[in-house]
Design a protein around this motif. Structure first.
Motif, short mmCIF file in Angstrom:
data_model
loop_
_atom_site.label_atom_id
_atom_site.label_comp_id
_atom_site.label_asym_id
_atom_site.label_seq_id
_atom_site.Cartn_x
_atom_site.Cartn_y
_atom_site.Cartn_z
N GLU A 33 0.80 -1.22 0.00
CA GLU A 33 0.00 0.00 0.00
C GLU A 33 0.84 1.27 0.00
N VAL A 34 2.13 1.13 0.25
CA VAL A 34 3.01 2.30 0.34
C VAL A 34 3.46 2.72 -1.06
N GLY A 35 3.21 4.00 -1.38
CA GLY A 35 3.63 4.52 -2.68
C GLY A 35 4.96 5.24 -2.61
N SER A 36 5.14 6.07 -1.59
CA SER A 36 6.39 6.82 -1.41
C SER A 36 6.59 7.09 0.07
N SER A 37 7.85 7.34 0.45
CA SER A 37 8.18 7.46 1.87
C SER A 37 9.20 8.57 2.10
N ALA A 38 9.28 8.98 3.38
CA ALA A 38 10.32 9.90 3.83
C ALA A 38 10.87 9.35 5.14
N VAL A 39 12.20 9.32 5.25
CA VAL A 39 12.85 8.68 6.39
C VAL A 39 13.85 9.65 7.00
N ASP A 61 19.30 11.44 15.20
CA ASP A 61 20.74 11.52 15.36
C ASP A 61 21.11 12.64 16.33
N TYR A 62 21.49 12.23 17.53
CA TYR A 62 21.98 13.19 18.52
C TYR A 62 22.96 12.47 19.42
N GLN A 63 24.22 12.84 19.32
CA GLN A 63 25.29 12.14 20.03
C GLN A 63 25.27 10.67 19.67
N GLY A 64 25.16 10.38 18.40
CA GLY A 64 25.06 9.00 17.92
C GLY A 64 23.66 8.73 17.44
N LEU A 65 23.53 7.76 16.56
CA LEU A 65 22.22 7.45 15.97
C LEU A 65 21.35 6.67 16.94
N HIS A 66 20.17 7.15 17.18
CA HIS A 66 19.29 6.55 18.18
C HIS A 66 18.13 5.78 17.58
N GLY A 67 17.77 6.07 16.36
CA GLY A 67 16.62 5.40 15.77
C GLY A 67 16.25 6.03 14.45
N VAL A 68 15.03 5.79 14.04
CA VAL A 68 14.58 6.31 12.75
C VAL A 68 13.09 6.62 12.83
N LEU A 69 12.70 7.70 12.18
CA LEU A 69 11.29 8.09 12.06
C LEU A 69 10.94 8.08 10.58
N ALA A 70 9.97 7.26 10.21
CA ALA A 70 9.61 7.12 8.80
C ALA A 70 8.11 7.36 8.64
N SER A 78 11.76 12.50 -4.47
CA SER A 78 13.13 12.63 -3.99
C SER A 78 13.52 14.08 -3.78
N SER A 79 12.80 15.01 -4.45
CA SER A 79 13.13 16.43 -4.34
C SER A 79 12.23 17.17 -3.37
N VAL A 80 11.33 16.46 -2.70
CA VAL A 80 10.37 17.13 -1.84
C VAL A 80 11.07 17.68 -0.59
N GLY A 81 10.58 18.81 -0.10
CA GLY A 81 11.17 19.39 1.10
C GLY A 81 10.84 18.56 2.33
N THR A 82 11.83 18.28 3.16
CA THR A 82 11.64 17.46 4.36
C THR A 82 12.03 18.24 5.61
N LEU A 83 11.88 19.56 5.55
CA LEU A 83 12.32 20.41 6.65
C LEU A 83 11.59 20.07 7.94
N PHE A 84 10.26 19.94 7.90
CA PHE A 84 9.49 19.73 9.12
C PHE A 84 9.76 18.34 9.71
N LEU A 85 9.88 17.33 8.86
CA LEU A 85 10.18 16.00 9.36
C LEU A 85 11.57 15.97 10.00
N SER A 86 12.54 16.62 9.38
CA SER A 86 13.89 16.69 9.95
C SER A 86 13.87 17.40 11.31
N TYR A 87 13.06 18.46 11.39
CA TYR A 87 12.97 19.22 12.64
C TYR A 87 12.39 18.35 13.76
N ILE A 88 11.33 17.60 13.46
CA ILE A 88 10.73 16.71 14.45
C ILE A 88 11.73 15.65 14.88
N ALA A 89 12.49 15.10 13.94
CA ALA A 89 13.48 14.07 14.26
C ALA A 89 14.58 14.64 15.17
#
Length: 245
Positions: free
Chosen positions: A186-192, A196-205, A216-227
């Motif tokens: 069911e997944v068409g496209s994703s952002a991952v 990463d803070y003092q070493g990699l702790h996990g992933v938010l997808a 691939s060119s979409v802005g991911t500013l808000f997702l990066s900020y949340i991460a």
């Protein structure tokens, strides 16, 4: 040019005059402009929207060509401004949703509260159909999804090595790891985004049904900020996080 024949009509009664708005015809406009010859001098912006022929034989005058170019440029600028306004409104809505989520994360008093805040906000506020928050650690905690760092490296190491948020179409084994084999079709496209803070702790997808939603060119500013905020909040509640190398 000959005048059009005029057919006399009956005078409307008082009720008709009060219940309807009189229509304005071409002759009314002509009569008004004749009575107000300085109208366009006071409303010269309308000239850019009018189509006024100014031809000599089969040629088009330079003035008419210039007016056409100005009119086309005016229309283009209006469309561009409208698009920018739409983007600004979308960013305002995203900012407000992100602000509320960040405040919830800062107010969280447990790992369970952090996980619930992220998943509920992304699904309910941001309307994201697929959300996956995975933490890496040697010891599995009772809250959230925990994965051994070696297993994570084998499954999505290619997504993590860049050290930045990536988006687009992922491979099947990456989707299986992030969202589960059952949801993968069911997944068409994703952002991952890596936590990463003092070493990699996990992933938010996050993911969408639409293959074009997370290009691939979409802005991911808000997702990066949340991460980034998650990476700083999570260590307050656990000491088992370990980087994936």
């Amino acid at each position: 040019m000959t005048d059009q024949p005029h057919t006399p009509t009956a005078e409307p009664d008082a009720s008709d005059a009060q219940g309807s708005t009189p229509s304005v015809g071409a002759q009314d406009v002509v009569a008004y402009l004749r009575a107000n010859p300085a109208f366009f001098a006071e409303h010269d912006d309308l000239l850019l929207e009018l189509q006024v022929p100014h031809q000599r034989g089969d040629s088009v005058s330079l003035v008419e060509r210039q007016l056409k170019l100005l009119r086309d440029r005016n229309i283009e600028m209006r469309h561009r401004l409208s698009h920018l306004m739409d983007v600004a409104r979308d960013n305002d809505r995203l900012f407000e949703k992100t602000r509320r989520l960040i405040l919830d994360l800062l107010d969280a008093d447990s790992l369970e509260a952090v996980v619930m805040a992220v998943e509920d906000s992304l699904r309910q506020e941001f309307k994201v159909p697929f959300v996956s928050l995975i933490l890496f650690g040697d010891t599995v905690a009772p809250v959230g999804r925990w994965v051994n760092p070696t297993e994570a490296q084998q499954a999505i190491g290619g997504l993590l090595c860049a050290g930045k948020t990536v988006s687009g179409t992922l491979r099947d084994h990456e989707l299986d790891f992030l969202f589960g084999e059952a949801q993968r079709p069911e997944v068409g496209s994703s952002a991952v985004a890596a936590l990463d803070y003092q070493g990699l702790h996990g992933v938010l997808a996050i993911a969408s049904h639409d293959p074009q939603h997370y290009k691939s060119s979409v802005g991911t500013l808000f997702l990066s900020y949340i991460a980034e905020v998650l990476g700083r909040v999570l260590p307050r509640f656990t000491q088992t996080l370990r980087p994936v190398r």
